[in-house]
Design a protein around this motif. Sequence first.
Motif, PDB file in Angstrom:
ATOM      1  N   ILE A   1       0.904  -1.127   0.034  1.00 56.61           N
ATOM      2  CA  ILE A   1       0.052  -0.136   0.167  1.00 56.61           C
ATOM      3  C   ILE A   1       0.904   1.250  -0.098  1.00 56.61           C
ATOM      4  CG2 ILE A   1      -1.702   1.147   1.243  1.00 56.61           C
ATOM      5  CD1 ILE A   1      -2.418  -1.459   2.786  1.00 56.61           C
ATOM      6  N   VAL A   2       0.473   2.203  -1.013  1.00 51.99           N
ATOM      7  CA  VAL A   2       1.156   3.276  -0.987  1.00 51.99           C
ATOM      8  C   VAL A   2       0.116   4.393  -0.682  1.00 51.99           C
ATOM      9  CG1 VAL A   2       2.568   5.292  -2.020  1.00 51.99           C
ATOM     10  CG2 VAL A   2       3.201   2.712  -2.417  1.00 51.99           C
ATOM     11  N   ASN A   3       0.336   5.000   0.401  1.00 54.08           N
ATOM     12  CA  ASN A   3      -0.725   6.176   0.857  1.00 54.08           C
ATOM     13  C   ASN A   3      -0.422   7.521   0.295  1.00 54.08           C
ATOM     14  OD1 ASN A   3       0.926   7.495   2.459  1.00 54.08           O
ATOM     15  ND2 ASN A   3       0.304   6.466   4.188  1.00 54.08           N
ATOM     16  N   ARG A   4      -1.540   8.421   0.530  1.00 52.91           N
ATOM     17  CA  ARG A   4      -1.577   9.710  -0.164  1.00 52.91           C
ATOM     18  C   ARG A   4      -0.418  10.682   0.142  1.00 52.91           C
ATOM     19  NH1 ARG A   4      -6.712  12.869   1.788  1.00 52.91           N
ATOM     20  NH2 ARG A   4      -7.702  10.755   1.618  1.00 52.91           N
ATOM     21  N   GLU A   5       0.108  10.260   1.381  1.00 52.82           N
ATOM     22  CA  GLU A   5       1.444  10.963   1.966  1.00 52.82           C
ATOM     23  C   GLU A   5       2.466  10.245   1.431  1.00 52.82           C
ATOM     24  OE1 GLU A   5      -0.829   9.647   4.280  1.00 52.82           O
ATOM     25  OE2 GLU A   5      -2.102  11.498   4.685  1.00 52.82           O
ATOM     26  N   GLN A   6       2.543   9.425   0.423  1.00 54.57           N
ATOM     27  CA  GLN A   6       3.468   8.545  -0.145  1.00 54.57           C
ATOM     28  C   GLN A   6       4.396   7.702   0.918  1.00 54.57           C
ATOM     29  OE1 GLN A   6       3.812   8.391  -3.544  1.00 54.57           O
ATOM     30  NE2 GLN A   6       1.989   9.312  -3.105  1.00 54.57           N
ATOM     31  N   GLU A   7       3.715   7.284   2.020  1.00 56.33           N
ATOM     32  CA  GLU A   7       4.058   6.205   2.762  1.00 56.33           C
ATOM     33  C   GLU A   7       3.853   5.072   2.327  1.00 56.33           C
ATOM     34  OE1 GLU A   7       3.635   8.614   7.256  1.00 56.33           O
ATOM     35  OE2 GLU A   7       1.809   7.498   6.264  1.00 56.33           O
TER      36      GLU A   7
ATOM     37  N   LYS B   1      -8.084   2.655  22.834  1.00 56.12           N
ATOM     38  CA  LYS B   1      -7.762   3.567  21.922  1.00 56.12           C
ATOM     39  C   LYS B   1      -6.212   4.424  22.265  1.00 56.12           C
ATOM     40  CE  LYS B   1     -11.701   3.954  19.667  1.00 56.12           C
ATOM     41  NZ  LYS B   1     -11.795   3.490  18.196  1.00 56.12           N
ATOM     42  N   SER B   2      -5.391   3.363  22.593  1.00 61.84           N
ATOM     43  CA  SER B   2      -3.997   3.855  22.895  1.00 61.84           C
ATOM     44  C   SER B   2      -2.983   4.061  21.554  1.00 61.84           C
ATOM     45  CB  SER B   2      -3.476   2.859  23.663  1.00 61.84           C
ATOM     46  OG  SER B   2      -3.876   2.970  24.970  1.00 61.84           O
ATOM     47  N   THR B   3      -3.539   3.301  20.116  1.00 62.48           N
ATOM     48  CA  THR B   3      -2.862   3.488  19.152  1.00 62.48           C
ATOM     49  C   THR B   3      -3.794   3.441  17.944  1.00 62.48           C
ATOM     50  OG1 THR B   3      -2.706   0.953  19.131  1.00 62.48           O
ATOM     51  CG2 THR B   3      -0.820   2.231  19.882  1.00 62.48           C
ATOM     52  N   TYR B   4      -3.439   4.357  16.735  1.00 66.21           N
ATOM     53  CA  TYR B   4      -4.136   3.927  15.722  1.00 66.21           C
ATOM     54  C   TYR B   4      -2.977   3.698  14.662  1.00 66.21           C
ATOM     55  CZ  TYR B   4      -6.521   5.421  11.304  1.00 66.21           C
ATOM     56  OH  TYR B   4      -7.186   5.718  10.086  1.00 66.21           O
ATOM     57  N   ILE B   5      -2.954   2.343  14.497  1.00 62.47           N
ATOM     58  CA  ILE B   5      -2.042   1.528  13.489  1.00 62.47           C
ATOM     59  C   ILE B   5      -2.243   1.629  11.964  1.00 62.47           C
ATOM     60  CG2 ILE B   5      -0.516  -0.242  13.320  1.00 62.47           C
ATOM     61  CD1 ILE B   5      -0.928  -0.860  16.326  1.00 62.47           C
ATOM     62  N   GLU B   6      -1.333   2.034  11.375  1.00 65.24           N
ATOM     63  CA  GLU B   6      -1.373   1.783   9.498  1.00 65.24           C
ATOM     64  C   GLU B   6      -0.374   0.829   9.404  1.00 65.24           C
ATOM     65  OE1 GLU B   6      -2.548   5.493   7.478  1.00 65.24           O
ATOM     66  OE2 GLU B   6      -1.084   5.967   8.386  1.00 65.24           O
ATOM     67  N   PRO B   7      -0.363   0.045   8.261  1.00 63.76           N
ATOM     68  CA  PRO B   7      -1.767   0.133   7.218  1.00 63.76           C
ATOM     69  C   PRO B   7      -3.020  -0.276   7.678  1.00 63.76           C
ATOM     70  CG  PRO B   7      -0.331  -1.710   6.666  1.00 63.76           C
ATOM     71  CD  PRO B   7       0.184  -1.215   8.110  1.00 63.76           C
ATOM     72  N   LYS B   8      -3.997   0.355   6.906  1.00 67.44           N
ATOM     73  CA  LYS B   8      -5.361  -0.137   7.109  1.00 67.44           C
ATOM     74  C   LYS B   8      -5.522  -0.686   5.649  1.00 67.44           C
ATOM     75  CE  LYS B   8      -6.201   1.594  11.199  1.00 67.44           C
ATOM     76  NZ  LYS B   8      -6.443   1.015  12.388  1.00 67.44           N
ATOM     77  N   LEU B   9      -6.137  -2.119   5.756  1.00 67.08           N
ATOM     78  CA  LEU B   9      -6.327  -2.772   4.564  1.00 67.08           C
ATOM     79  C   LEU B   9      -7.821  -2.801   4.140  1.00 67.08           C
ATOM     80  CD1 LEU B   9      -3.636  -4.432   5.572  1.00 67.08           C
ATOM     81  CD2 LEU B   9      -4.613  -6.215   4.209  1.00 67.08           C
ATOM     82  N   ARG B  10      -7.974  -3.056   3.008  1.00 67.94           N
ATOM     83  CA  ARG B  10      -9.159  -2.961   2.284  1.00 67.94           C
ATOM     84  C   ARG B  10      -9.993  -4.296   2.525  1.00 67.94           C
ATOM     85  NH1 ARG B  10     -11.639   1.777  -0.199  1.00 67.94           N
ATOM     86  NH2 ARG B  10     -10.158   3.171   0.841  1.00 67.94           N
ATOM     87  N   SER B  11     -11.060  -4.380   2.599  1.00 67.79           N
ATOM     88  CA  SER B  11     -11.950  -5.692   2.871  1.00 67.79           C
ATOM     89  C   SER B  11     -12.338  -6.265   1.402  1.00 67.79           C
ATOM     90  CB  SER B  11     -13.426  -5.321   3.495  1.00 67.79           C
ATOM     91  OG  SER B  11     -13.133  -4.823   4.796  1.00 67.79           O
TER      92      SER B  11
END
Length: 412
Positions: free
Chosen positions: A93-99, A395-405
């Motif tokens: 996955i390459v996100n909009r921030e180019q990560e 709700k201690s962490t919001y972790i990426e990547p997030k995959l599509r179903s």
Amino acid sequence: MAKIHPFKAVRPTRDKVSLVACRSYQSYTPIERDSRMNYNPYSFLHIVNPGYKYQKEISGEERYKLVRNRYLEFKEDEIFIQDDNPCFYVYKIVNREQESFCGIIAAASAEDYHNDIIKKHEDTLKDRESTFKEYLKTVGFNAEPVLLTYPDNDFITKVISETVKTRAEYEFTTTYRDTHYLWKIDDKKSVQEIQDAFSSISIIYIADGHHRSASSYLLSQDLKENNPEHQGNEAYNFFMSYLIPESDLKIHEFNRLVKDLNGLTKQEFLIRLDEWFRIENRGIKAYKPSKPHHFSMYLDGEFYSLYLRKTAYKFTDALEELDAQILYKTVLEPILNIKDLRSDTRIGYSHGKNDIVLVKSMVDNKEYKVGFGLFPASIEQVKKIANEGLKMPPKSTYIEPKLRSGVTIYEF
């Protein structure tokens, strides 16, 4: 040693994958969900929201059976195909921030979850575990991989690097401007080498998907008890996972917002905070913490920096060093009287991918009285807490990547 297996994924045909793939069902507002389903007959949302066909909210066992029916219809219409041989799937996955995030979709062992080879850092709710187990048992598939992370491994990294040089089976960009790629690895030699490489890893960590992992383990026990021919290699003994190296994981913070000051005036509240923190008024200029144990606060139109007084707060274990726990133990529980972070309606959350200005706007709009910004946890903290058998606050962490179903589906 970790047992990571290939599997025969059910997945969309190449021409329809961009239409089928969707975000997690809960991430859509009702308006967004209906809009996508109105204009896209191939969306995976039609499977997980079968009541849409009848313009009716359906829940429980009735919904589960209809989910199963919609899924079978997608297979019958050849929207989905199934690979002939067990595969590993390299997913990027390459996100909009180019990560960029890149790992392997595979089947992880439910027994490893039970035996703590796959380690946890969050508590799960028994009701949610049981509900999702019954869902899985009825529908017979899982379409959302659990996100697992492992220590960087030179061989696995080399396999991934070589694979992504070839033509991808899938390449599509979402309306979120994230680009997704998938490659199949199905030759027996490579599959065995990948399995062997994972078997040399002694511990794997859940990054996201604690409830899905727990439910999959419960399902494996149910089906095992009802199968007199149980061997241990049946599909129900595993659950679909996306394994990425620790260096590819991105951890964001969850900021906290509270609706009132528990009957305190602003001055009284600041005095109570002074017991735990060095406080500096930063005025209207947005302030975001730059290191652990520093917090930002937005109250009454102004930002404040809060630096933890280390002489006042003692670190007794890995959990007590976590900023989400520090804020709970020093502010949320003793001062604002928020004891249950899961159920108290006075507290809200905003993940760190949203700018701190969002916290400001929610306070300015009178939705909340005060907002707190946190510094994100590190993977080392997450691992240390898991290794000590401790559990983070919700709700201690919001972790990426997030995959599509719906991109890869695991049947059992």
